[in-house]
Design an enzyme around this catalytic site. Structure first.
Site, PDB file in Angstrom:
ATOM      1  N   SER A   1      41.407  37.010  42.076  1.00  0.00           N
ATOM      2  CA  SER A   1      40.061  36.577  41.697  1.00  0.00           C
ATOM      3  C   SER A   1      40.192  35.331  40.824  1.00  0.00           C
ATOM      4  O   SER A   1      41.285  35.017  40.342  1.00  0.00           O
ATOM      5  CB  SER A   1      39.407  37.710  40.895  1.00  0.00           C
ATOM      6  OG  SER A   1      38.292  37.256  40.169  1.00  0.00           O
TER       7      SER A   1
ATOM      8  N   TYR B   1      38.510  44.435  34.805  1.00  0.00           N
ATOM      9  CA  TYR B   1      38.593  43.716  36.083  1.00  0.00           C
ATOM     10  C   TYR B   1      39.576  42.544  35.967  1.00  0.00           C
ATOM     11  O   TYR B   1      40.471  42.363  36.789  1.00  0.00           O
ATOM     12  CB  TYR B   1      37.199  43.221  36.477  1.00  0.00           C
ATOM     13  CG  TYR B   1      37.130  42.523  37.828  1.00  0.00           C
ATOM     14  CD1 TYR B   1      36.968  43.257  38.997  1.00  0.00           C
ATOM     15  CD2 TYR B   1      37.206  41.134  37.927  1.00  0.00           C
ATOM     16  CE1 TYR B   1      36.890  42.624  40.231  1.00  0.00           C
ATOM     17  CE2 TYR B   1      37.129  40.497  39.155  1.00  0.00           C
ATOM     18  CZ  TYR B   1      36.959  41.241  40.306  1.00  0.00           C
ATOM     19  OH  TYR B   1      36.884  40.613  41.528  1.00  0.00           O
TER      20      TYR B   1
HETATM   21  P1  NDP Z   1      32.261  44.451  48.334  1.00  0.00           P
HETATM   22  O1  NDP Z   1      31.683  45.353  47.306  1.00  0.00           O
HETATM   23  O2  NDP Z   1      31.368  43.814  49.340  1.00  0.00           O
HETATM   24  O3  NDP Z   1      33.449  45.165  49.088  1.00  0.00           O
HETATM   25  C1  NDP Z   1      34.333  46.020  48.449  1.00  0.00           C
HETATM   26  C2  NDP Z   1      35.069  46.796  49.511  1.00  0.00           C
HETATM   27  O4  NDP Z   1      35.997  47.690  48.882  1.00  0.00           O
HETATM   28  C3  NDP Z   1      34.135  47.630  50.356  1.00  0.00           C
HETATM   29  O5  NDP Z   1      34.540  47.502  51.702  1.00  0.00           O
HETATM   30  C4  NDP Z   1      34.369  49.052  49.862  1.00  0.00           C
HETATM   31  O6  NDP Z   1      34.167  49.961  50.915  1.00  0.00           O
HETATM   32  C5  NDP Z   1      35.836  48.994  49.434  1.00  0.00           C
HETATM   33  N1  NDP Z   1      36.173  49.975  48.421  1.00  0.00           N
HETATM   34  C6  NDP Z   1      35.749  50.031  47.130  1.00  0.00           C
HETATM   35  N2  NDP Z   1      36.254  51.121  46.530  1.00  0.00           N
HETATM   36  C7  NDP Z   1      37.004  51.773  47.448  1.00  0.00           C
HETATM   37  C8  NDP Z   1      37.752  52.973  47.428  1.00  0.00           C
HETATM   38  N3  NDP Z   1      37.827  53.751  46.339  1.00  0.00           N
HETATM   39  N4  NDP Z   1      38.390  53.352  48.560  1.00  0.00           N
HETATM   40  C9  NDP Z   1      38.307  52.594  49.680  1.00  0.00           C
HETATM   41  N5  NDP Z   1      37.623  51.446  49.752  1.00  0.00           N
HETATM   42  C10 NDP Z   1      36.962  51.044  48.652  1.00  0.00           C
HETATM   43  O7  NDP Z   1      33.018  43.334  47.476  1.00  0.00           O
HETATM   44  P2  NDP Z   1      33.673  41.933  47.853  1.00  0.00           P
HETATM   45  O8  NDP Z   1      33.775  41.756  49.308  1.00  0.00           O
HETATM   46  O9  NDP Z   1      33.000  40.908  47.034  1.00  0.00           O
HETATM   47  O10 NDP Z   1      35.114  42.146  47.206  1.00  0.00           O
HETATM   48  C11 NDP Z   1      36.286  42.364  47.963  1.00  0.00           C
HETATM   49  C12 NDP Z   1      37.479  42.010  47.081  1.00  0.00           C
HETATM   50  O11 NDP Z   1      37.407  40.655  46.704  1.00  0.00           O
HETATM   51  C13 NDP Z   1      37.560  42.812  45.790  1.00  0.00           C
HETATM   52  O12 NDP Z   1      38.908  43.095  45.503  1.00  0.00           O
HETATM   53  C14 NDP Z   1      36.986  41.848  44.763  1.00  0.00           C
HETATM   54  O13 NDP Z   1      37.460  42.117  43.484  1.00  0.00           O
HETATM   55  C15 NDP Z   1      37.510  40.556  45.303  1.00  0.00           C
HETATM   56  N6  NDP Z   1      36.801  39.373  44.851  1.00  0.00           N
HETATM   57  C16 NDP Z   1      35.490  39.144  45.146  1.00  0.00           C
HETATM   58  C17 NDP Z   1      34.858  37.972  44.752  1.00  0.00           C
HETATM   59  C18 NDP Z   1      33.453  37.638  45.098  1.00  0.00           C
HETATM   60  O14 NDP Z   1      32.956  36.627  44.612  1.00  0.00           O
HETATM   61  N7  NDP Z   1      32.782  38.419  45.919  1.00  0.00           N
HETATM   62  C19 NDP Z   1      35.580  36.960  43.976  1.00  0.00           C
HETATM   63  C20 NDP Z   1      36.948  37.295  43.717  1.00  0.00           C
HETATM   64  C21 NDP Z   1      37.524  38.447  44.136  1.00  0.00           C
HETATM   65  P3  NDP Z   1      33.408  51.386  50.703  1.00  0.00           P
HETATM   66  O15 NDP Z   1      32.283  51.143  49.770  1.00  0.00           O
HETATM   67  O16 NDP Z   1      33.021  51.835  52.050  1.00  0.00           O
HETATM   68  O17 NDP Z   1      34.471  52.258  50.117  1.00  0.00           O
END
Ligand code: NDP
Length: 250
Positions: free
Chosen positions: A140, A153
Protein backbone atom coordinates in the site's frame (compact mmCIF):
# COMPACT_ATOMS: atom_id res chain seq x y z
CA UNK A 1 4.67 -11.58 -26.69
CA UNK A 2 5.93 -14.93 -25.34
CA UNK A 3 7.62 -13.29 -22.35
CA UNK A 4 4.23 -12.18 -21.03
CA UNK A 5 2.32 -15.34 -21.96
CA UNK A 6 0.71 -17.20 -19.05
CA UNK A 7 -0.92 -19.98 -21.04
CA UNK A 8 -0.96 -23.19 -19.00
CA UNK A 9 -0.18 -21.39 -15.72
CA UNK A 10 -2.46 -21.61 -12.70
CA UNK A 11 -2.89 -18.66 -10.34
CA UNK A 12 -4.50 -18.31 -6.92
CA UNK A 13 -5.73 -14.78 -6.16
CA UNK A 14 -6.81 -14.18 -2.57
CA UNK A 15 -9.58 -11.60 -2.31
CA UNK A 16 -9.98 -11.92 -6.07
CA UNK A 17 -13.76 -11.58 -6.00
CA UNK A 18 -13.80 -7.78 -6.24
CA UNK A 19 -11.79 -4.58 -6.24
CA UNK A 20 -8.06 -4.75 -6.88
CA UNK A 21 -7.98 -8.56 -6.68
CA UNK A 22 -10.49 -8.91 -9.50
CA UNK A 23 -8.58 -6.33 -11.54
CA UNK A 24 -5.44 -8.42 -11.10
CA UNK A 25 -7.27 -11.68 -11.81
CA UNK A 26 -8.56 -10.22 -15.07
CA UNK A 27 -5.01 -9.35 -16.08
CA UNK A 28 -3.86 -12.90 -15.38
CA UNK A 29 -6.78 -14.39 -17.32
CA UNK A 30 -6.15 -12.05 -20.25
CA UNK A 31 -2.55 -13.30 -20.40
CA UNK A 32 -3.82 -16.90 -20.55
CA UNK A 33 -3.66 -18.08 -16.93
CA UNK A 34 -6.32 -20.18 -15.23
CA UNK A 35 -7.45 -18.37 -12.09
CA UNK A 36 -8.72 -19.62 -8.73
CA UNK A 37 -10.28 -16.97 -6.52
CA UNK A 38 -10.36 -17.21 -2.73
CA UNK A 39 -12.81 -15.02 -0.79
CA UNK A 40 -15.37 -15.47 1.97
CA UNK A 41 -18.48 -14.30 0.14
CA UNK A 42 -19.75 -17.10 -2.13
CA UNK A 43 -22.04 -14.77 -4.11
CA UNK A 44 -19.22 -12.33 -4.86
CA UNK A 45 -17.04 -15.31 -5.78
CA UNK A 46 -19.67 -16.52 -8.24
CA UNK A 47 -20.01 -13.12 -9.91
CA UNK A 48 -16.23 -12.83 -10.26
CA UNK A 49 -15.93 -16.29 -11.83
CA UNK A 50 -18.61 -15.26 -14.34
CA UNK A 51 -16.74 -12.03 -15.10
CA UNK A 52 -13.49 -13.94 -15.62
CA UNK A 53 -15.10 -16.60 -17.83
CA UNK A 54 -13.07 -19.48 -19.22
CA UNK A 55 -11.93 -22.04 -16.68
CA UNK A 56 -11.86 -19.73 -13.62
CA UNK A 57 -13.10 -21.14 -10.32
CA UNK A 58 -13.53 -19.97 -6.74
CA UNK A 59 -13.32 -21.26 -3.21
CA UNK A 60 -15.23 -19.75 -0.29
CA UNK A 61 -12.73 -19.57 2.54
CA UNK A 62 -11.96 -17.35 5.52
CA UNK A 63 -8.24 -16.65 5.40
CA UNK A 64 -8.37 -15.26 8.95
CA UNK A 65 -8.61 -18.88 10.08
CA UNK A 66 -5.30 -20.70 10.44
CA UNK A 67 -6.40 -23.48 8.07
CA UNK A 68 -7.63 -21.01 5.42
CA UNK A 69 -4.37 -20.73 3.48
CA UNK A 70 -3.94 -24.50 3.13
CA UNK A 71 -7.59 -24.88 2.16
CA UNK A 72 -7.23 -22.30 -0.63
CA UNK A 73 -3.95 -23.69 -1.97
CA UNK A 74 -5.11 -27.32 -1.78
CA UNK A 75 -8.36 -26.46 -3.59
CA UNK A 76 -6.34 -24.82 -6.37
CA UNK A 77 -4.05 -27.80 -6.85
CA UNK A 78 -6.89 -30.32 -6.60
CA UNK A 79 -8.96 -28.46 -9.19
CA UNK A 80 -6.24 -27.56 -11.69
CA UNK A 81 -3.40 -30.01 -10.93
CA UNK A 82 -0.72 -27.40 -10.31
CA UNK A 83 -0.03 -23.92 -9.03
CA UNK A 84 2.40 -21.39 -10.52
CA UNK A 85 1.33 -17.96 -9.28
CA UNK A 86 0.12 -16.69 -5.90
CA UNK A 87 -1.38 -13.21 -5.56
CA UNK A 88 -1.77 -12.25 -1.90
CA UNK A 89 -4.34 -9.49 -2.13
CA UNK A 90 -6.97 -10.15 0.59
CA UNK A 91 -6.90 -7.31 3.08
CA UNK A 92 -8.93 -5.20 5.49
CA UNK A 93 -8.63 -1.90 7.31
CA UNK A 94 -10.12 -0.49 10.52
CA UNK A 95 -9.91 3.28 10.70
CA UNK A 96 -9.54 5.14 14.00
CA UNK A 97 -6.91 6.94 16.05
CA UNK A 98 -4.03 4.74 17.31
CA UNK A 99 -5.02 5.13 20.97
CA UNK A 100 -8.53 3.81 20.26
CA UNK A 101 -7.63 0.38 18.90
CA UNK A 102 -8.50 -2.67 20.98
CA UNK A 103 -6.05 -5.56 20.95
CA UNK A 104 -8.67 -7.61 19.09
CA UNK A 105 -8.89 -4.99 16.34
CA UNK A 106 -5.10 -4.76 16.10
CA UNK A 107 -4.79 -8.51 15.67
CA UNK A 108 -7.68 -8.77 13.21
CA UNK A 109 -5.92 -6.39 10.79
CA UNK A 110 -2.48 -7.96 11.27
CA UNK A 111 -3.99 -11.42 10.98
CA UNK A 112 -5.49 -11.02 7.53
CA UNK A 113 -3.08 -8.49 6.00
CA UNK A 114 0.16 -10.08 7.19
CA UNK A 115 -0.19 -13.47 8.90
CA UNK A 116 -2.58 -15.01 6.37
CA UNK A 117 -0.35 -13.71 3.56
CA UNK A 118 2.63 -15.49 5.13
CA UNK A 119 0.62 -18.68 5.60
CA UNK A 120 -0.48 -18.58 1.95
CA UNK A 121 3.18 -18.26 0.90
CA UNK A 122 4.12 -21.21 3.11
CA UNK A 123 1.26 -23.34 1.80
CA UNK A 124 2.08 -22.47 -1.82
CA UNK A 125 5.84 -23.00 -1.57
CA UNK A 126 5.96 -26.79 -2.16
CA UNK A 127 3.87 -26.34 -5.33
CA UNK A 128 5.64 -23.26 -6.67
CA UNK A 129 9.09 -24.80 -6.30
CA UNK A 130 8.21 -27.70 -8.63
CA UNK A 131 8.56 -25.57 -11.77
CA UNK A 132 9.55 -22.20 -10.32
CA UNK A 133 6.85 -19.67 -9.51
CA UNK A 134 5.73 -16.16 -8.77
CA UNK A 135 4.38 -14.52 -5.63
CA UNK A 136 2.85 -11.04 -5.76
CA UNK A 137 2.08 -9.43 -2.40
CA UNK A 138 -0.11 -6.37 -2.11
CA UNK A 139 1.27 -3.57 0.00
CA UNK A 140 0.00 0.00 0.00
CA UNK A 141 1.06 3.63 0.00
CA UNK A 142 0.97 2.98 3.76
CA UNK A 143 3.92 0.63 3.29
CA UNK A 144 5.80 3.92 2.76
CA UNK A 145 3.78 6.70 4.42
CA UNK A 146 1.96 6.98 7.73
CA UNK A 147 -1.72 7.82 8.18
CA UNK A 148 -3.19 8.99 11.48
CA UNK A 149 -6.20 6.69 11.06
CA UNK A 150 -4.42 3.48 10.02
CA UNK A 151 -1.81 2.36 12.57
CA UNK A 152 -2.28 -1.44 12.37
CA UNK A 153 -2.93 -1.27 8.63
CA UNK A 154 0.30 0.70 8.06
CA UNK A 155 2.22 -1.69 10.33
CA UNK A 156 0.91 -4.68 8.38
CA UNK A 157 1.63 -3.16 4.98
CA UNK A 158 5.13 -2.03 5.96
CA UNK A 159 5.80 -5.58 7.14
CA UNK A 160 4.54 -7.00 3.85
CA UNK A 161 7.42 -5.25 2.06
CA UNK A 162 10.05 -6.61 4.45
CA UNK A 163 8.53 -10.10 4.36
CA UNK A 164 8.59 -9.92 0.57
CA UNK A 165 12.34 -9.27 0.66
CA UNK A 166 13.02 -12.18 3.05
CA UNK A 167 11.00 -14.62 0.95
CA UNK A 168 12.63 -13.37 -2.26
CA UNK A 169 16.09 -13.98 -0.81
CA UNK A 170 15.19 -17.39 0.65
CA UNK A 171 13.40 -18.78 -2.39
CA UNK A 172 15.49 -17.37 -5.26
CA UNK A 173 17.30 -20.72 -5.24
CA UNK A 174 13.97 -22.38 -6.04
CA UNK A 175 13.37 -20.00 -8.97
CA UNK A 176 10.49 -18.37 -7.11
CA UNK A 177 10.30 -14.60 -7.58
CA UNK A 178 8.56 -12.68 -4.79
CA UNK A 179 7.58 -9.05 -5.30
CA UNK A 180 5.24 -6.52 -3.74
CA UNK A 181 2.93 -4.09 -5.51
CA UNK A 182 2.05 -0.86 -3.74
CA UNK A 183 -1.22 0.48 -5.12
CA UNK A 184 -2.01 4.15 -4.87
CA UNK A 185 -5.57 5.17 -4.11
CA UNK A 186 -7.84 2.82 -6.06
CA UNK A 187 -11.62 3.12 -6.25
CA UNK A 188 -12.97 -0.02 -4.48
CA UNK A 189 -15.33 -1.06 -1.67
CA UNK A 190 -12.44 -0.60 0.78
CA UNK A 191 -11.77 3.00 -0.20
CA UNK A 192 -15.48 3.77 -0.47
CA UNK A 193 -15.44 3.18 3.31
CA UNK A 194 -12.35 5.38 3.67
CA UNK A 195 -13.98 8.21 1.75
CA UNK A 196 -17.02 8.02 4.00
CA UNK A 197 -14.94 7.96 7.20
CA UNK A 198 -12.08 10.35 6.43
CA UNK A 199 -13.31 13.81 5.59
CA UNK A 200 -11.67 15.49 2.60
CA UNK A 201 -9.89 12.27 1.54
CA UNK A 202 -11.29 12.25 -1.98
CA UNK A 203 -10.06 15.77 -2.73
CA UNK A 204 -6.69 15.20 -1.01
CA UNK A 205 -6.02 12.13 -3.15
CA UNK A 206 -6.95 13.97 -6.32
CA UNK A 207 -4.73 16.92 -5.39
CA UNK A 208 -1.70 14.76 -4.59
CA UNK A 209 -1.93 12.27 -7.48
CA UNK A 210 -0.07 13.68 -10.50
CA UNK A 211 -2.22 11.54 -12.82
CA UNK A 212 -5.13 13.63 -11.53
CA UNK A 213 -7.49 10.75 -10.81
CA UNK A 214 -8.16 7.80 -8.50
CA UNK A 215 -6.95 4.49 -9.88
CA UNK A 216 -9.31 1.77 -11.12
CA UNK A 217 -8.87 -1.96 -10.34
CA UNK A 218 -8.02 -2.46 -14.03
CA UNK A 219 -4.94 -0.24 -13.52
CA UNK A 220 -3.46 -3.17 -11.55
CA UNK A 221 -3.70 -5.66 -14.42
CA UNK A 222 -0.51 -4.72 -16.30
CA UNK A 223 1.89 -4.96 -13.34
CA UNK A 224 0.32 -8.30 -12.41
CA UNK A 225 0.86 -9.74 -15.90
CA UNK A 226 4.47 -8.56 -15.77
CA UNK A 227 5.28 -9.90 -12.29
CA UNK A 228 3.54 -13.22 -13.01
CA UNK A 229 5.31 -13.83 -16.32
CA UNK A 230 8.78 -14.86 -17.50
CA UNK A 231 9.33 -11.18 -18.41
CA UNK A 232 10.13 -10.60 -14.72
CA UNK A 233 12.31 -13.64 -14.06
CA UNK A 234 15.22 -11.45 -12.85
CA UNK A 235 12.99 -9.17 -10.77
CA UNK A 236 12.63 -10.22 -7.14
CA UNK A 237 12.34 -8.61 -3.71
CA UNK A 238 11.03 -5.33 -5.10
CA UNK A 239 8.09 -3.14 -4.03
CA UNK A 240 6.65 -1.39 -7.06
CA UNK A 241 4.26 1.56 -6.65
CA UNK A 242 1.33 1.64 -9.08
CA UNK A 243 -0.02 4.96 -7.98
CA UNK A 244 -0.33 7.54 -10.75
CA UNK A 245 2.78 9.22 -9.32
CA UNK A 246 1.38 9.67 -5.77
CA UNK A 247 4.59 8.48 -4.06
CA UNK A 248 6.81 10.58 -6.35
CA UNK A 249 5.09 13.80 -5.31
CA UNK A 250 6.94 15.71 -2.57
P1 NDP B 1 -11.93 -4.80 -1.23
O1 NDP B 1 -12.55 -4.59 0.10
O2 NDP B 1 -12.68 -4.42 -2.46
O3 NDP B 1 -11.43 -6.29 -1.38
C1 NDP B 1 -10.88 -7.00 -0.33
C2 NDP B 1 -10.88 -8.46 -0.71
O4 NDP B 1 -10.31 -9.23 0.36
C3 NDP B 1 -12.27 -8.98 -0.96
O5 NDP B 1 -12.23 -9.79 -2.12
C4 NDP B 1 -12.57 -9.83 0.27
O6 NDP B 1 -13.43 -10.89 -0.08
C5 NDP B 1 -11.18 -10.32 0.65
N1 NDP B 1 -11.05 -10.65 2.06
C6 NDP B 1 -11.10 -9.81 3.12
N2 NDP B 1 -10.99 -10.51 4.26
C7 NDP B 1 -10.88 -11.81 3.92
C8 NDP B 1 -10.76 -13.01 4.66
N3 NDP B 1 -10.76 -13.03 6.00
N4 NDP B 1 -10.69 -14.18 3.99
C9 NDP B 1 -10.72 -14.19 2.63
N5 NDP B 1 -10.82 -13.09 1.88
C10 NDP B 1 -10.91 -11.91 2.52
O7 NDP B 1 -10.56 -3.98 -1.14
P2 NDP B 1 -9.48 -3.55 -2.22
O8 NDP B 1 -9.70 -4.23 -3.51
O9 NDP B 1 -9.38 -2.08 -2.18
O10 NDP B 1 -8.17 -4.10 -1.51
C11 NDP B 1 -7.46 -5.25 -1.95
C12 NDP B 1 -6.05 -5.16 -1.38
O11 NDP B 1 -5.41 -4.00 -1.86
C13 NDP B 1 -5.99 -5.09 0.14
O12 NDP B 1 -4.89 -5.84 0.60
C14 NDP B 1 -5.78 -3.61 0.40
O13 NDP B 1 -5.16 -3.38 1.62
C15 NDP B 1 -4.91 -3.27 -0.76
N6 NDP B 1 -4.87 -1.86 -1.11
C16 NDP B 1 -5.97 -1.18 -1.54
C17 NDP B 1 -5.88 0.15 -1.92
C18 NDP B 1 -7.03 0.93 -2.46
O14 NDP B 1 -6.88 2.13 -2.67
N7 NDP B 1 -8.17 0.32 -2.71
C19 NDP B 1 -4.61 0.88 -1.84
C20 NDP B 1 -3.52 0.07 -1.37
C21 NDP B 1 -3.65 -1.23 -1.03
P3 NDP B 1 -14.65 -11.37 0.88
O15 NDP B 1 -15.26 -10.14 1.46
O16 NDP B 1 -15.54 -12.17 0.03
O17 NDP B 1 -13.97 -12.21 1.91
Amino acid sequence: MTAFDLTGKVALVTGGNGGIGLGMAKGLATAGATVMIAGRDAEKNGRAVEALGGSAAAIAVDLAEESGAKTAVNATVQKFGRMDILVNNAGINIRKSPQEFSLEEWYSVLNINLTSLFLCCQAAYPHLRIRGGKIINIGSMMSIFGASFAAPYGASKGAVVQLTKSLAVAWAVDNIQVNAVLPGWIDTELTKGAREQVSGLHEKVLARTPAGRWGAPEDMAGITMFLASPASDFVTGTAIPVDGGYSAQG
